[in-house]
Design a protein around this motif. Structure first.
Motif, PDB file in Angstrom:
ATOM      1  N   TYR A 124      28.865  41.843  40.318  1.00  0.00           N
ATOM      2  CA  TYR A 124      28.667  40.338  40.076  1.00  0.00           C
ATOM      3  C   TYR A 124      29.720  39.800  41.387  1.00  0.00           C
ATOM      4  N   ARG A 125      28.986  38.983  42.327  1.00  0.00           N
ATOM      5  CA  ARG A 125      29.880  38.452  43.374  1.00  0.00           C
ATOM      6  C   ARG A 125      30.271  36.895  43.100  1.00  0.00           C
ATOM      7  N   CYS A 126      31.487  36.702  43.063  1.00  0.00           N
ATOM      8  CA  CYS A 126      32.000  35.369  42.922  1.00  0.00           C
ATOM      9  C   CYS A 126      33.395  35.401  43.549  1.00  0.00           C
ATOM     10  N   GLU A 127      33.994  34.075  43.820  1.00  0.00           N
ATOM     11  CA  GLU A 127      35.302  33.831  44.188  1.00  0.00           C
ATOM     12  C   GLU A 127      35.964  34.107  42.971  1.00  0.00           C
TER      13      GLU A 127
ATOM     14  N   ASP B 135      36.680  31.049  40.611  1.00  0.00           N
ATOM     15  CA  ASP B 135      35.475  30.680  39.780  1.00  0.00           C
ATOM     16  C   ASP B 135      34.907  31.639  39.030  1.00  0.00           C
ATOM     17  N   PHE B 136      35.385  32.865  38.877  1.00  0.00           N
ATOM     18  CA  PHE B 136      34.675  34.005  38.511  1.00  0.00           C
ATOM     19  C   PHE B 136      34.737  34.073  36.886  1.00  0.00           C
TER      20      PHE B 136
ATOM     21  N   ASN C  27      35.550  38.813  46.731  1.00  0.00           N
ATOM     22  CA  ASN C  27      34.337  38.244  45.967  1.00  0.00           C
ATOM     23  C   ASN C  27      33.873  39.084  44.999  1.00  0.00           C
TER      24      ASN C  27
END
Length: 252
Positions: free
Chosen positions: A96-99, A102-103, A152
């Motif tokens: 799962y890619r996210c900063e 905000d994860f 990320n």
């Protein structure tokens, strides 16, 4: 030297597709009888395709984030293999890619649950079987993010770093009891997880490719040889190793 796996019995988690399917294919070509343990209906199709020739191939479907399903799937796999297990490839994984700021917590728990917790749970089950046999090969699938922080992908990085350290910890306990525990750490590989990077972020794709000394991303076939080697008796004095397969990326 003998890298054949004739008569050996293996479970490959995540073997329904991607990198682990190719690892299973390599072991099957070397003569191993295999259970593909993965989620969804694709695992049955994969087992049917792989089992067209050579040793037997079985399919078991389970959500490995569910400990009850995981235990039942392991027991079913062992039943298929006649109660004996020589090789476990622990490769089921998600991304799962996210900063990080905000994860989503639910995604953190999902990634850690499948990529790390399930790796331990099934290794523990397999370890009990192998300890009774005084023999076994456990091959965990880590990642080069076990060496690098990346960006990320904080949950994935944490999970794969955990897999690398878990590999060493299990080796410390089991290597003297006949069980070799090692990990393969793939670099940037062309898989479903990375398929959209070239299109969505071409600058990042080109930057990554330019750093790989071999000048290309890895293919799933690039893992077959190292997996078969670690599963064979030729690797009997290798344990606790985290082996990169990355085209030289980590050395640059």
């Amino acid at each position: 030297m003998n890298f054949r796996l004739d008569g050996k019995k293996a479970i490959v988690t995540g073997g329904g597709s991607g990198l682990c399917y190719k690892i299973a294919e390599g072991m099957h070509e070397a003569g191993a009888e295999i259970v593909l343990l993965s989620v969804g209906d694709e695992v049955a199709t994969a087992a049917k395709e792989l089992g067209k020739s050579g040793a037997l191939v079985y399919a078991v479907s389970a959500d490995l984030s569910d400990i009850k399903q995981l235990k039942e799937a392991y027991e079913k796999s062992l039943e298929y293999l006649g109660g004996h297990l020589d090789i476990l490839v622990n490769g089921a994984g998600v991304q799962y890619r996210c900063e990080a700021a905000d994860f989503p917590i639910e995604q953190w728990e999902r990634v850690i649950g499948i990529n790390l917790n399930a790796v331990f749970y099934i290794a523990q089950l397999a370890g009990r079987t192998m300890l009774n046999q005084h023999y076994g090969k456990i091959i965990n699938i880590a990642s080069m993010t076990a060496f690098l922080g990346s960006t990320n992908v904080c949950a994935y990085t944490a999970s794969k770093g955990g897999v690398a350290q878990l590999t060493k910890a299990l080796s410390n306990e089991w290597a003297g009891k006949g069980i070799n525990v090692n990990a393969i750490a793939p670099g940037y590989m062309q898989t479903a997880m990375t398929a959209d990077m070239k299109e969505k972020n071409p600058a990042q794709y080109e930057e990554i490719t330019s750093r790989i000394p071999m000048g290309r991303w890895g293919q799933a076939e690039d893992l077959k040889g190292i997996a078969v080697f670690l599963a064979s008796d030729e690797a009997s004095y290798i344990s606790g190793a985290i082996i990169p397969v990355d085209g030289g990326y980590l050395g640059k």
